[in-house]
Design an enzyme around this catalytic site. Structure first.
Site, PDB file in Angstrom:
ATOM      1  N   ASP A   1      25.306 -74.379  -4.395  1.00  0.00           N
ATOM      2  CA  ASP A   1      24.195 -73.631  -3.832  1.00  0.00           C
ATOM      3  C   ASP A   1      23.984 -72.377  -4.681  1.00  0.00           C
ATOM      4  OD1 ASP A   1      22.374 -72.063  -2.344  1.00  0.00           O
ATOM      5  OD2 ASP A   1      23.025 -73.004  -0.468  1.00  0.00           O
TER       6      ASP A   1
ATOM      7  N   ARG B   1      16.502 -83.635   4.847  1.00  0.00           N
ATOM      8  CA  ARG B   1      15.078 -83.916   4.689  1.00  0.00           C
ATOM      9  C   ARG B   1      14.908 -85.039   3.678  1.00  0.00           C
ATOM     10  NH1 ARG B   1      14.566 -81.929   8.830  1.00  0.00           N
ATOM     11  NH2 ARG B   1      13.239 -80.199   9.512  1.00  0.00           N
TER      12      ARG B   1
ATOM     13  N   ASP C   1      19.816 -90.587   7.789  1.00  0.00           N
ATOM     14  CA  ASP C   1      19.080 -90.311   9.022  1.00  0.00           C
ATOM     15  C   ASP C   1      17.630 -89.966   8.730  1.00  0.00           C
ATOM     16  OD1 ASP C   1      19.009 -89.838  11.943  1.00  0.00           O
ATOM     17  OD2 ASP C   1      18.687 -87.727  11.381  1.00  0.00           O
TER      18      ASP C   1
ATOM     19  N   GLU D   1       8.256 -91.216   6.947  1.00  0.00           N
ATOM     20  CA  GLU D   1       8.669 -91.547   8.306  1.00  0.00           C
ATOM     21  C   GLU D   1       7.453 -91.628   9.220  1.00  0.00           C
ATOM     22  OE1 GLU D   1      11.485 -88.551   9.467  1.00  0.00           O
ATOM     23  OE2 GLU D   1      12.971 -89.156   8.002  1.00  0.00           O
TER      24      GLU D   1
ATOM     25  N   HIS E   1      16.140 -90.563  12.307  1.00  0.00           N
ATOM     26  CA  HIS E   1      15.927 -89.110  12.311  1.00  0.00           C
ATOM     27  C   HIS E   1      16.295 -88.525  13.679  1.00  0.00           C
ATOM     28  CE1 HIS E   1      13.460 -85.727  10.226  1.00  0.00           C
ATOM     29  NE2 HIS E   1      14.447 -85.224  10.937  1.00  0.00           N
TER      30      HIS E   1
END
Length: 337
Positions: free
Chosen positions: A185, A247, A271, A276, A297
């Site tokens: 990160d 995401r 997920d 979608e 999701h």
């Protein structure tokens, strides 16, 4: 305060009005005391929504994408409220340019998503769908034979792409399983990782090369759209499992499909998807692959998630409308109207 002092607009759900007993009950806990009225509008186009919301003091971002076109037509709006962690349904840059604060709820259902992440990656690692099939079809001896080919979980390495709230919660759980946790990160201090027993990795490619499991936690924005592409999956171990409960569009899905089809990685637990909902008509090959575990999701879902998110969203909107700064602003550099 007088009723109707503030107008808060929300798109009417396609399934019909939510007005009635207990409608918007959670949001109103904070909005009623300041004299804010929630107004549902029916709008099939952005123009119709703007016509109904141009004099709104606030907009709730349910059931409609709040685009730059809509934002430019909001004459009085001071805040757009989201009942989610992600803000990809709102043009945040346009809101910032117009002095509109965008609030979200980044810490409401973190534990649920972390639990789901662990459940899916452990199920993928221990081949639970295959174990279930073997049991049901009477292939009893084959389960032990298959799992005997894989190492134990203890001591393996999981790489977390981005180290936000969910990744932190996942890291805590991974430590309990004896995993080595590393994270990439570039926007966080190394101390934020090392202080909780996570090794900072300054190179995304290097993290992918080192990891037995890769869990994607980056938020969706212009920088992270298709953050993982063909070269990234090529860098991963052939035995690696990829997990994404964040995401879908942060991953180039075509590249992921190719990597799975060509055995460049061992499997995936997903997920979220690039488009979608996933339906039979969408013909997404990921849902038919034996080395992929999918869920619709739902990582954040629990009986607590929805009411707490709505309650928090209402509180954030009320905070901005009464001249204070919210706890969670997606665009903290905005100059409010």
């Amino acid at each position: 305060m007088a009723e109707g002092k503030f107008k808060v607009v929300v798109q009417r759900p396609a399934t019909g009005s939510l007005f009635g007993e207990n409608a918007y009950e959670m949001e109103k806990e904070a909005l009623d005391p300041i004299g804010a009225t929630i107004v549902e509008v029916e709008a099939s186009t952005p123009e119709e929504f703007v016509a109904a919301a141009k004099d709104a003091d606030a907009v709730i971002a349910h059931n409609r994408r709040i685009t730059g076109e809509i934002i430019s037509g909001l004459e009085r709006c001071r805040v757009i409220g989201l009942g989610s962690v992600g803000a990809d349904t709102v043009d945040v840059d346009a809101a910032t340019q117009h002095g509109i604060v965008v609030t979200n709820v980044p810490d409401t259902f973190i534990e649920e998503v972390a639990d789901h992440t662990m459940a899916m990656f452990l199920a993928a690692f221990r081949r639970l769908p295959e174990m279930h099939r073997m049991t049901v079809e009477g292939e009893w001896a084959k389960g032990r034979e298959l799992l005997s080919e894989f190492p134990r979980l203890w001591g393996q390495t999981i790489g977390l792409v981005s180290f936000g709230n969910v990744a932190k919660a996942v890291a805590r759980r991974c430590h309990a399983f004896g995993l080595q946790v590393i994270s990439y990160d570039p926007y966080l201090s190394e101390l934020e990782m090392s202080s909780v027993g996570v090794e900072p990795e300054s190179s995304l490619i290097r993290l992918l090369q080192r990891s037995d499991f890769v869990s994607m936690h980056a938020p969706l924005n212009e920088e992270t759209h298709h953050m993982l592409t063909t070269k990234h999956f090529s860098a991963m171990k052939k035995s690696a499992i990829f997990i994404n409960n964040g995401r879908g569009p942060t991953v180039d899905e075509a590249a992921l499909i190719t990597a799975l089809e060509n055995s460049e990685i061992a499997g995936a637990a997903l997920d979220v998807f690039e488009e979608e909902p996933v339906t039979p008509e969408s013909n997404n090959p990921l849902v038919r692959m034996k080395n992929v575990i999918c869920s619709p999701h739902v990582a954040s879902a629990s009986d607590r998630m929805r009411p707490e998110a709505l309650r928090r969203m209402g509180r954030e909107i009320a905070t901005v409308l009464t001249g204070r700064w919210p706890r969670s602003a997606v665009n903290p550099g905005v100059l409010p109207r």
